[in-house]
Scaffold this active site. Structure first.
Site, mmCIF file in Angstrom:
data_model
loop_
_atom_site.group_PDB
_atom_site.id
_atom_site.type_symbol
_atom_site.label_atom_id
_atom_site.label_comp_id
_atom_site.label_asym_id
_atom_site.label_seq_id
_atom_site.Cartn_x
_atom_site.Cartn_y
_atom_site.Cartn_z
ATOM 1 N N HIS A 19 50.948 36.636 -17.329
ATOM 2 C CA HIS A 19 51.216 36.314 -15.931
ATOM 3 C C HIS A 19 51.383 37.204 -15.103
ATOM 4 O O HIS A 19 51.943 37.136 -13.760
ATOM 5 C CB HIS A 19 52.428 35.427 -15.926
ATOM 6 C CG HIS A 19 52.309 34.183 -16.674
ATOM 7 N ND1 HIS A 19 53.387 33.341 -17.129
ATOM 8 C CD2 HIS A 19 51.342 33.241 -16.611
ATOM 9 C CE1 HIS A 19 53.028 32.373 -17.815
ATOM 10 N NE2 HIS A 19 51.618 32.203 -17.275
ATOM 11 N N CYS A 53 46.473 43.416 -2.458
ATOM 12 C CA CYS A 53 46.286 43.164 -1.213
ATOM 13 C C CYS A 53 45.210 41.861 -1.160
ATOM 14 O O CYS A 53 44.248 41.787 -1.713
ATOM 15 C CB CYS A 53 45.492 44.410 -0.212
ATOM 16 S SG CYS A 53 44.802 43.727 1.701
ATOM 17 N N CYS A 92 49.057 45.764 3.992
ATOM 18 C CA CYS A 92 48.314 46.681 3.072
ATOM 19 C C CYS A 92 48.332 47.795 4.002
ATOM 20 O O CYS A 92 47.825 47.958 4.981
ATOM 21 C CB CYS A 92 47.001 46.122 2.958
ATOM 22 S SG CYS A 92 45.785 47.389 2.092
ATOM 23 N N THR A 141 60.744 31.156 -25.460
ATOM 24 C CA THR A 141 59.885 30.380 -24.400
ATOM 25 C C THR A 141 59.767 28.711 -24.894
ATOM 26 O O THR A 141 60.105 28.416 -26.135
ATOM 27 C CB THR A 141 58.310 30.817 -24.611
ATOM 28 O OG1 THR A 141 57.564 30.138 -23.625
ATOM 29 C CG2 THR A 141 57.892 30.706 -26.134
HETATM 30 N N1 APR Z 1 67.111 34.707 -26.912
HETATM 31 C C1 APR Z 1 66.018 33.727 -26.936
HETATM 32 N N2 APR Z 1 65.670 32.614 -26.139
HETATM 33 C C2 APR Z 1 66.425 32.668 -25.469
HETATM 34 C C3 APR Z 1 67.509 33.091 -25.044
HETATM 35 C C4 APR Z 1 67.880 34.265 -25.793
HETATM 36 N N3 APR Z 1 69.122 35.108 -25.365
HETATM 37 N N4 APR Z 1 68.225 32.502 -23.898
HETATM 38 C C5 APR Z 1 67.286 31.378 -23.536
HETATM 39 N N5 APR Z 1 66.393 31.269 -24.587
HETATM 40 C C6 APR Z 1 65.350 30.478 -24.647
HETATM 41 C C7 APR Z 1 65.749 29.062 -23.900
HETATM 42 O O1 APR Z 1 66.182 28.272 -24.800
HETATM 43 C C8 APR Z 1 64.228 28.640 -23.271
HETATM 44 O O2 APR Z 1 63.524 27.821 -24.516
HETATM 45 O O3 APR Z 1 64.227 31.002 -23.371
HETATM 46 C C9 APR Z 1 63.489 29.882 -23.158
HETATM 47 C C10 APR Z 1 63.313 30.144 -21.806
HETATM 48 O O4 APR Z 1 62.118 29.146 -21.259
HETATM 49 P P1 APR Z 1 61.775 29.063 -19.797
HETATM 50 O O5 APR Z 1 62.740 29.541 -18.904
HETATM 51 O O6 APR Z 1 60.836 27.943 -19.678
HETATM 52 O O7 APR Z 1 60.585 30.388 -19.810
HETATM 53 P P2 APR Z 1 59.163 30.720 -20.279
HETATM 54 O O8 APR Z 1 58.928 29.755 -21.522
HETATM 55 O O9 APR Z 1 59.031 31.957 -20.602
HETATM 56 O O10 APR Z 1 58.556 29.959 -18.758
HETATM 57 C C11 APR Z 1 57.024 30.044 -18.978
HETATM 58 O O11 APR Z 1 57.121 29.421 -16.528
HETATM 59 O O12 APR Z 1 57.945 29.639 -14.437
HETATM 60 C C12 APR Z 1 56.924 30.053 -15.281
HETATM 61 O O13 APR Z 1 55.769 31.960 -15.067
HETATM 62 C C13 APR Z 1 56.875 31.389 -15.548
HETATM 63 O O14 APR Z 1 56.254 32.531 -17.284
HETATM 64 C C14 APR Z 1 57.105 31.688 -17.215
HETATM 65 C C15 APR Z 1 56.825 30.463 -17.584
#
Ligand code: APR
Length: 253
Positions: free
Chosen positions: A119, A127, A148, A189
Protein backbone atom coordinates in the site's frame (compact mmCIF):
# COMPACT_ATOMS: atom_id res chain seq x y z
CA UNK A 1 0.99 -22.38 23.21
CA UNK A 2 4.60 -23.60 23.70
CA UNK A 3 3.88 -26.65 21.56
CA UNK A 4 2.40 -24.53 18.81
CA UNK A 5 5.40 -22.17 18.84
CA UNK A 6 7.72 -25.19 18.62
CA UNK A 7 5.72 -26.58 15.67
CA UNK A 8 5.81 -23.19 13.92
CA UNK A 9 9.56 -22.88 14.57
CA UNK A 10 10.20 -26.32 13.08
CA UNK A 11 8.22 -25.34 9.98
CA UNK A 12 10.31 -22.17 9.60
CA UNK A 13 13.58 -24.06 10.08
CA UNK A 14 12.59 -26.63 7.44
CA UNK A 15 11.15 -24.03 5.01
CA UNK A 16 12.78 -23.08 1.72
CA UNK A 17 10.62 -19.99 0.97
CA UNK A 18 9.09 -18.54 4.13
CA UNK A 19 7.27 -15.23 3.68
CA UNK A 20 5.91 -12.87 6.34
CA UNK A 21 2.63 -11.02 5.58
CA UNK A 22 1.91 -8.15 7.98
CA UNK A 23 -0.96 -5.77 8.71
CA UNK A 24 -1.60 -2.87 11.05
CA UNK A 25 -1.66 -5.12 14.13
CA UNK A 26 2.13 -5.53 14.10
CA UNK A 27 2.53 -1.77 14.65
CA UNK A 28 -0.04 -1.45 17.47
CA UNK A 29 2.72 -2.02 20.05
CA UNK A 30 4.64 0.83 18.40
CA UNK A 31 1.76 3.13 19.35
CA UNK A 32 0.05 3.17 15.94
CA UNK A 33 -3.66 2.28 16.27
CA UNK A 34 -4.97 -0.34 13.85
CA UNK A 35 -7.68 0.63 11.37
CA UNK A 36 -10.47 -1.68 12.60
CA UNK A 37 -11.56 -3.04 15.95
CA UNK A 38 -11.90 -1.08 19.19
CA UNK A 39 -10.13 2.29 19.01
CA UNK A 40 -9.31 1.71 15.35
CA UNK A 41 -8.52 4.70 13.13
CA UNK A 42 -11.68 4.20 11.09
CA UNK A 43 -13.75 4.64 14.26
CA UNK A 44 -12.18 8.10 14.73
CA UNK A 45 -11.70 9.27 11.14
CA UNK A 46 -13.93 8.93 8.10
CA UNK A 47 -12.20 6.57 5.62
CA UNK A 48 -13.41 8.89 2.80
CA UNK A 49 -10.28 11.00 3.42
CA UNK A 50 -8.29 8.08 2.05
CA UNK A 51 -10.59 7.77 -0.98
CA UNK A 52 -8.86 8.92 -4.18
CA UNK A 53 -11.73 10.88 -5.77
CA UNK A 54 -12.64 12.58 -2.50
CA UNK A 55 -8.97 13.59 -2.10
CA UNK A 56 -8.90 15.21 -5.55
CA UNK A 57 -12.18 17.04 -4.92
CA UNK A 58 -11.31 18.15 -1.36
CA UNK A 59 -7.50 18.27 -1.20
CA UNK A 60 -7.22 20.76 1.68
CA UNK A 61 -9.80 18.98 3.90
CA UNK A 62 -8.31 15.56 3.15
CA UNK A 63 -4.75 16.71 3.71
CA UNK A 64 -5.63 18.08 7.18
CA UNK A 65 -6.77 14.58 8.24
CA UNK A 66 -3.98 12.72 6.41
CA UNK A 67 -1.36 14.92 8.09
CA UNK A 68 -2.84 14.16 11.50
CA UNK A 69 -3.11 10.39 10.93
CA UNK A 70 0.01 9.64 8.95
CA UNK A 71 2.52 12.40 9.56
CA UNK A 72 1.99 13.98 12.96
CA UNK A 73 2.19 10.86 15.07
CA UNK A 74 3.04 7.93 12.75
CA UNK A 75 6.30 9.58 11.66
CA UNK A 76 7.65 9.43 15.22
CA UNK A 77 6.84 5.74 15.79
CA UNK A 78 9.62 3.22 16.46
CA UNK A 79 9.80 -0.48 15.55
CA UNK A 80 8.75 -2.87 18.34
CA UNK A 81 10.18 -6.35 19.22
CA UNK A 82 7.93 -7.93 16.57
CA UNK A 83 9.58 -5.94 13.77
CA UNK A 84 13.05 -6.74 15.12
CA UNK A 85 12.25 -10.45 15.38
CA UNK A 86 11.25 -10.53 11.70
CA UNK A 87 14.43 -8.67 10.67
CA UNK A 88 16.50 -11.22 12.64
CA UNK A 89 14.73 -14.19 11.01
CA UNK A 90 15.51 -12.65 7.59
CA UNK A 91 19.16 -11.98 8.58
CA UNK A 92 19.57 -15.61 9.72
CA UNK A 93 18.08 -16.84 6.43
CA UNK A 94 14.81 -18.30 7.77
CA UNK A 95 12.58 -15.68 6.08
CA UNK A 96 12.90 -14.53 2.46
CA UNK A 97 10.52 -11.55 2.18
CA UNK A 98 8.17 -9.32 4.11
CA UNK A 99 4.98 -8.31 2.32
CA UNK A 100 3.37 -5.53 4.34
CA UNK A 101 0.09 -3.68 4.06
CA UNK A 102 1.55 -1.06 6.39
CA UNK A 103 2.90 2.29 5.28
CA UNK A 104 4.81 3.16 8.46
CA UNK A 105 8.31 2.11 7.29
CA UNK A 106 8.87 0.26 10.61
CA UNK A 107 10.05 -3.01 9.00
CA UNK A 108 12.87 -1.15 7.26
CA UNK A 109 13.75 0.82 10.40
CA UNK A 110 14.02 -2.52 12.25
CA UNK A 111 16.50 -3.79 9.63
CA UNK A 112 14.36 -5.86 7.25
CA UNK A 113 15.97 -5.74 3.82
CA UNK A 114 13.35 -7.15 1.36
CA UNK A 115 10.03 -5.45 2.13
CA UNK A 116 7.22 -5.25 -0.42
CA UNK A 117 5.03 -2.28 0.59
CA UNK A 118 1.71 -3.29 -0.96
CA UNK A 119 0.00 0.00 0.00
CA UNK A 120 2.98 2.32 -0.47
CA UNK A 121 4.68 4.28 2.29
CA UNK A 122 4.59 7.62 4.13
CA UNK A 123 8.28 8.05 3.18
CA UNK A 124 7.43 9.96 -0.02
CA UNK A 125 4.95 12.40 -1.50
CA UNK A 126 4.15 12.29 -5.22
CA UNK A 127 3.09 15.15 -7.51
CA UNK A 128 -0.28 14.42 -9.14
CA UNK A 129 0.75 16.56 -12.11
CA UNK A 130 4.37 15.77 -13.01
CA UNK A 131 4.60 12.47 -10.97
CA UNK A 132 7.88 13.55 -9.39
CA UNK A 133 8.46 11.97 -5.90
CA UNK A 134 9.78 13.90 -2.88
CA UNK A 135 10.91 12.67 0.53
CA UNK A 136 8.08 13.61 2.94
CA UNK A 137 10.58 15.15 5.35
CA UNK A 138 11.79 17.55 2.65
CA UNK A 139 8.33 19.08 2.12
CA UNK A 140 6.74 21.57 4.55
CA UNK A 141 3.19 20.45 5.29
CA UNK A 142 2.13 24.04 5.90
CA UNK A 143 0.16 25.52 4.21
CA UNK A 144 -1.98 22.58 3.11
CA UNK A 145 -2.35 21.15 0.58
CA UNK A 146 1.39 20.98 -0.20
CA UNK A 147 2.40 21.99 -3.71
CA UNK A 148 5.07 20.42 -5.97
CA UNK A 149 8.37 22.37 -5.76
CA UNK A 150 8.90 21.58 -9.48
CA UNK A 151 5.58 22.39 -11.12
CA UNK A 152 3.22 23.65 -8.39
CA UNK A 153 0.96 20.61 -8.79
CA UNK A 154 -0.99 19.04 -5.89
CA UNK A 155 1.20 16.70 -3.82
CA UNK A 156 -0.33 13.42 -2.59
CA UNK A 157 1.02 10.94 -0.01
CA UNK A 158 2.63 8.09 -1.99
CA UNK A 159 0.14 5.64 -0.45
CA UNK A 160 -2.42 3.51 -2.23
CA UNK A 161 -5.76 5.22 -1.62
CA UNK A 162 -9.07 3.37 -1.67
CA UNK A 163 -10.13 2.80 -5.34
CA UNK A 164 -6.52 3.37 -6.43
CA UNK A 165 -4.61 0.63 -8.30
CA UNK A 166 -1.84 -1.24 -6.47
CA UNK A 167 1.47 -0.35 -8.20
CA UNK A 168 2.10 -3.09 -10.79
CA UNK A 169 5.65 -4.03 -9.70
CA UNK A 170 4.89 -4.49 -6.00
CA UNK A 171 1.70 -6.39 -6.83
CA UNK A 172 3.49 -8.77 -9.20
CA UNK A 173 6.43 -9.37 -6.80
CA UNK A 174 4.11 -9.94 -3.84
CA UNK A 175 1.93 -12.49 -5.62
CA UNK A 176 4.97 -14.22 -7.13
CA UNK A 177 6.47 -14.52 -3.63
CA UNK A 178 3.14 -15.88 -2.36
CA UNK A 179 2.96 -18.48 -5.15
CA UNK A 180 6.39 -19.80 -4.19
CA UNK A 181 5.95 -19.64 -0.41
CA UNK A 182 6.04 -22.96 1.47
CA UNK A 183 5.38 -21.20 4.80
CA UNK A 184 3.53 -17.88 5.27
CA UNK A 185 3.31 -16.13 8.65
CA UNK A 186 0.32 -13.74 8.89
CA UNK A 187 0.81 -11.05 11.53
CA UNK A 188 -1.88 -8.60 12.68
CA UNK A 189 -4.33 -8.43 9.82
CA UNK A 190 -8.11 -8.86 9.61
CA UNK A 191 -7.91 -9.98 5.98
CA UNK A 192 -10.69 -7.52 5.09
CA UNK A 193 -9.07 -5.47 2.34
CA UNK A 194 -8.70 -6.69 -1.23
CA UNK A 195 -6.55 -7.35 -3.18
CA UNK A 196 -3.94 -7.58 -0.37
CA UNK A 197 -6.15 -10.09 1.45
CA UNK A 198 -5.78 -12.52 -1.49
CA UNK A 199 -2.04 -12.99 -0.82
CA UNK A 200 -2.37 -15.68 1.89
CA UNK A 201 -5.03 -17.48 -0.20
CA UNK A 202 -2.58 -17.50 -3.13
CA UNK A 203 0.10 -19.11 -0.95
CA UNK A 204 -2.31 -21.82 0.17
CA UNK A 205 -3.99 -22.43 -3.22
CA UNK A 206 -0.87 -22.37 -5.40
CA UNK A 207 1.67 -24.09 -3.18
CA UNK A 208 -0.29 -25.49 -0.26
CA UNK A 209 1.81 -23.27 2.01
CA UNK A 210 1.64 -23.86 5.74
CA UNK A 211 -0.14 -20.81 7.23
CA UNK A 212 0.95 -19.60 10.67
CA UNK A 213 -1.14 -16.72 12.09
CA UNK A 214 -0.29 -14.34 14.94
CA UNK A 215 -3.21 -12.25 16.20
CA UNK A 216 -4.91 -11.68 19.59
CA UNK A 217 -8.25 -12.22 17.83
CA UNK A 218 -9.51 -14.48 15.06
CA UNK A 219 -9.46 -13.01 11.55
CA UNK A 220 -11.08 -13.92 8.24
CA UNK A 221 -8.16 -16.31 7.73
CA UNK A 222 -8.27 -18.22 11.01
CA UNK A 223 -10.92 -20.81 10.21
CA UNK A 224 -10.56 -21.33 6.46
CA UNK A 225 -6.80 -20.99 6.05
CA UNK A 226 -4.71 -20.98 9.23
CA UNK A 227 -2.84 -24.18 10.14
CA UNK A 228 -1.13 -22.91 13.32
CA UNK A 229 -2.94 -20.09 15.19
CA UNK A 230 -0.63 -18.39 17.72
CA UNK A 231 -3.17 -16.31 19.61
CA UNK A 232 -1.62 -13.25 21.20
CA UNK A 233 0.24 -10.02 20.58
CA UNK A 234 2.94 -9.87 17.91
CA UNK A 235 5.38 -8.10 20.27
CA UNK A 236 5.33 -11.14 22.57
CA UNK A 237 4.90 -14.06 20.19
CA UNK A 238 7.30 -13.14 17.37
CA UNK A 239 10.41 -12.79 19.59
CA UNK A 240 9.55 -16.18 21.14
CA UNK A 241 9.03 -17.72 17.68
CA UNK A 242 12.31 -16.22 16.41
CA UNK A 243 14.18 -17.49 19.50
CA UNK A 244 12.76 -20.99 19.04
CA UNK A 245 13.60 -20.97 15.31
CA UNK A 246 17.15 -19.66 15.62
CA UNK A 247 19.25 -21.87 17.90
CA UNK A 248 22.78 -20.55 18.60
CA UNK A 249 25.10 -20.44 15.58
CA UNK A 250 22.42 -21.86 13.35
CA UNK A 251 22.08 -20.08 10.04
CA UNK A 252 20.36 -21.37 6.96
CA UNK A 253 22.98 -22.53 4.48
N1 APR B 1 -0.44 -8.00 17.64
C1 APR B 1 -0.95 -8.65 16.55
N2 APR B 1 -2.13 -8.33 15.98
C2 APR B 1 -2.83 -7.33 16.55
C3 APR B 1 -2.39 -6.62 17.68
C4 APR B 1 -1.13 -6.99 18.23
N3 APR B 1 -0.62 -6.37 19.32
N4 APR B 1 -3.34 -5.70 18.01
C5 APR B 1 -4.33 -5.82 17.10
N5 APR B 1 -4.04 -6.81 16.23
C6 APR B 1 -4.84 -7.30 15.09
C7 APR B 1 -6.32 -7.08 15.19
O1 APR B 1 -6.92 -8.17 15.90
C8 APR B 1 -6.74 -7.08 13.72
O2 APR B 1 -6.97 -8.41 13.26
O3 APR B 1 -4.44 -6.54 13.95
C9 APR B 1 -5.51 -6.53 13.02
C10 APR B 1 -5.68 -5.12 12.49
O4 APR B 1 -6.66 -5.16 11.49
P1 APR B 1 -6.90 -3.89 10.54
O5 APR B 1 -6.94 -2.66 11.37
O6 APR B 1 -8.05 -4.23 9.64
O7 APR B 1 -5.54 -3.80 9.72
P2 APR B 1 -5.18 -4.47 8.33
O8 APR B 1 -5.72 -5.85 8.24
O9 APR B 1 -3.75 -4.26 8.13
O10 APR B 1 -5.98 -3.50 7.30
C11 APR B 1 -5.70 -3.69 5.94
O11 APR B 1 -7.01 -1.71 5.45
O12 APR B 1 -7.60 0.48 5.84
C12 APR B 1 -6.84 -0.34 5.05
O13 APR B 1 -4.88 0.29 3.92
C13 APR B 1 -5.37 -0.02 5.20
O14 APR B 1 -3.49 -1.56 5.06
C14 APR B 1 -4.75 -1.34 5.68
C15 APR B 1 -5.77 -2.36 5.23
Amino acid sequence: MKDKIRKAATALRESKNAVIFTGAGISVESGIPSFRGTGGLWSKYDPRYLELHYFYQHPEESWKVLKEIFYDFMAGAEPNPAHYAIALLEKKGFVKFVITQNIDNLHQLAGSKTVYEFHGSIRNLICTNCWQRFESQSVKLDPLPPRCPQCGGLLKPDLVFFSEMIPETVSRRSFEAAEKADVMVLVGTTGEVMPASLIPHTAKDRNNALIIEINPEESLYTTPLTDIFLQGRAGEILPELAGETISDNSEKE
